[in-house]
Design an enzyme around this catalytic site. Structure first.
Site, PDB file in Angstrom:
ATOM      1  N   HIS A 101       0.834  -1.204   0.000  1.00 50.99           N
ATOM      2  CA  HIS A 101       0.000   0.000   0.000  1.00 50.99           C
ATOM      3  C   HIS A 101       0.863   1.246   0.000  1.00 50.99           C
ATOM      4  O   HIS A 101       1.915   1.292   0.643  1.00 50.99           O
ATOM      5  CB  HIS A 101      -0.955   0.028   1.202  1.00 50.99           C
ATOM      6  CG  HIS A 101      -0.308  -0.195   2.523  1.00 50.99           C
ATOM      7  ND1 HIS A 101       0.039  -1.448   2.989  1.00 50.99           N
ATOM      8  CD2 HIS A 101       0.085   0.680   3.480  1.00 50.99           C
ATOM      9  CE1 HIS A 101       0.596  -1.335   4.179  1.00 50.99           C
ATOM     10  NE2 HIS A 101       0.652  -0.052   4.500  1.00 50.99           N
ATOM     11  N   HIS A 103       0.843   5.093   1.049  1.00 51.41           N
ATOM     12  CA  HIS A 103       0.162   6.115   1.842  1.00 51.41           C
ATOM     13  C   HIS A 103       0.147   7.424   1.066  1.00 51.41           C
ATOM     14  O   HIS A 103       1.151   7.811   0.452  1.00 51.41           O
ATOM     15  CB  HIS A 103       0.903   6.369   3.159  1.00 51.41           C
ATOM     16  CG  HIS A 103       0.805   5.252   4.143  1.00 51.41           C
ATOM     17  ND1 HIS A 103      -0.165   5.199   5.112  1.00 51.41           N
ATOM     18  CD2 HIS A 103       1.569   4.146   4.326  1.00 51.41           C
ATOM     19  CE1 HIS A 103       0.008   4.111   5.853  1.00 51.41           C
ATOM     20  NE2 HIS A 103       1.055   3.455   5.397  1.00 51.41           N
TER      21      HIS A 103
HETATM   22  P1  5GP Z   1       1.382   0.410   7.495  1.00 51.35           P
HETATM   23  O1  5GP Z   1       1.716   0.718   8.917  1.00 51.35           O
HETATM   24  O2  5GP Z   1       1.303  -1.057   7.218  1.00 51.35           O
HETATM   25  O3  5GP Z   1       2.258   1.140   6.504  1.00 51.35           O
HETATM   26  O4  5GP Z   1      -0.050   1.049   7.265  1.00 51.35           O
HETATM   27  C1  5GP Z   1      -1.246   0.345   7.377  1.00 51.35           C
HETATM   28  C2  5GP Z   1      -2.345   1.368   7.328  1.00 51.35           C
HETATM   29  O5  5GP Z   1      -3.576   0.688   7.164  1.00 51.35           O
HETATM   30  C3  5GP Z   1      -2.461   2.188   8.613  1.00 51.35           C
HETATM   31  O6  5GP Z   1      -2.349   3.575   8.313  1.00 51.35           O
HETATM   32  C4  5GP Z   1      -3.831   1.812   9.160  1.00 51.35           C
HETATM   33  O7  5GP Z   1      -4.484   2.908   9.745  1.00 51.35           O
HETATM   34  C5  5GP Z   1      -4.552   1.314   7.936  1.00 51.35           C
HETATM   35  N1  5GP Z   1      -5.570   0.305   8.211  1.00 51.35           N
HETATM   36  C6  5GP Z   1      -5.429  -0.776   9.014  1.00 51.35           C
HETATM   37  N2  5GP Z   1      -6.565  -1.505   9.019  1.00 51.35           N
HETATM   38  C7  5GP Z   1      -7.435  -0.863   8.193  1.00 51.35           C
HETATM   39  C8  5GP Z   1      -8.774  -1.135   7.794  1.00 51.35           C
HETATM   40  O8  5GP Z   1      -9.408  -2.120   8.188  1.00 51.35           O
HETATM   41  N3  5GP Z   1      -9.355  -0.265   6.931  1.00 51.35           N
HETATM   42  C9  5GP Z   1      -8.673   0.842   6.468  1.00 51.35           C
HETATM   43  N4  5GP Z   1      -9.345   1.655   5.632  1.00 51.35           N
HETATM   44  N5  5GP Z   1      -7.419   1.121   6.826  1.00 51.35           N
HETATM   45  C10 5GP Z   1      -6.804   0.288   7.686  1.00 51.35           C
END
Ligand code: 5GP
Ligand code: ZN
Length: 144
Positions: A101, A103
């Site tokens: 993903h 951001h």
């Molecule tokens: P990472 O820390 O892996 O780079 O970011 C994961 C992102 O996914 C976080 O910003 C978190 O808020 C988001 N996230 C986690 N679970 C969900 C979810 O169920 N739905 C959505 N829309 N975002 C999520």
């Protein structure tokens, strides 16, 4: 983790609700459920890849075009924001959801968010030989 257990795969399949901005056959843009700032959203491929280290090249080419589109849309939606794009590849980089993903994080003056740099890291530049050594290490590395 397989696609069956993956939270973002479940979002793609509609098994978990999400607030979608746009989607096509290859990707989906939706709001982050814990926004760091207003407008924080995510762009993901619909196919399950863990991160940039295992992602398909054609999918990545599509994603970069759509990331730019999403950046421009967020930028147009707000006045005077900078847009930070971030991708965490792996747990040590801060990746919590193991589905690739990007951001898209609007940054505003004096917001309380940013990368944390070690104290004094700019006190001295790296010696050229050290940069050459490290560049050589990376240049000559073969992909796993
Ligand atoms: P990472 O820390 O892996 O780079 O970011 C994961 C992102 O996914 C976080 O910003 C978190 O808020 C988001 N996230 C986690 N679970 C969900 C979810 O169920 N739905 C959505 N829309 N975002 C999520
Ligand atoms: Zn997934």
């Amino acid at each position: 983790m397989t696609g069956d257990e993956c939270i973002f795969c479940k979002i793609v399949k509609g098994e978990i609700p999400s607030t979608i901005i746009f989607q096509d056959d290859i990707c989906m843009a939706f709001m982050d459920i814990f926004p760091i700032s207003e407008g924080h959203c995510l762009l993901i491929p619909k196919e399950h890849f863990t991160n940039l280290l295992d992602a398909d090249e054609a999918v990545l080419q599509h994603l970069i075009t759509k990331l730019s589109l999403l950046d421009r849309k967020v930028s147009a939606a707000y006045n005077d924001v900078g847009i930070l794009n971030a991708v965490a590849n792996g747990e040590y980089a801060g990746q919590e959801v193991p589905h690739l993903h990007f951001h898209v994080i609007p940054r505003r003056p004096n917001d309380d968010f940013g990368f944390r740099y070690p104290e004094g890291y700019r006190d001295s530049m790296a010696p050229r030989e050290e940069l050459e050594r490290v560049a050589g290490l990376i240049r000559n590395a073969t992909e796993a």
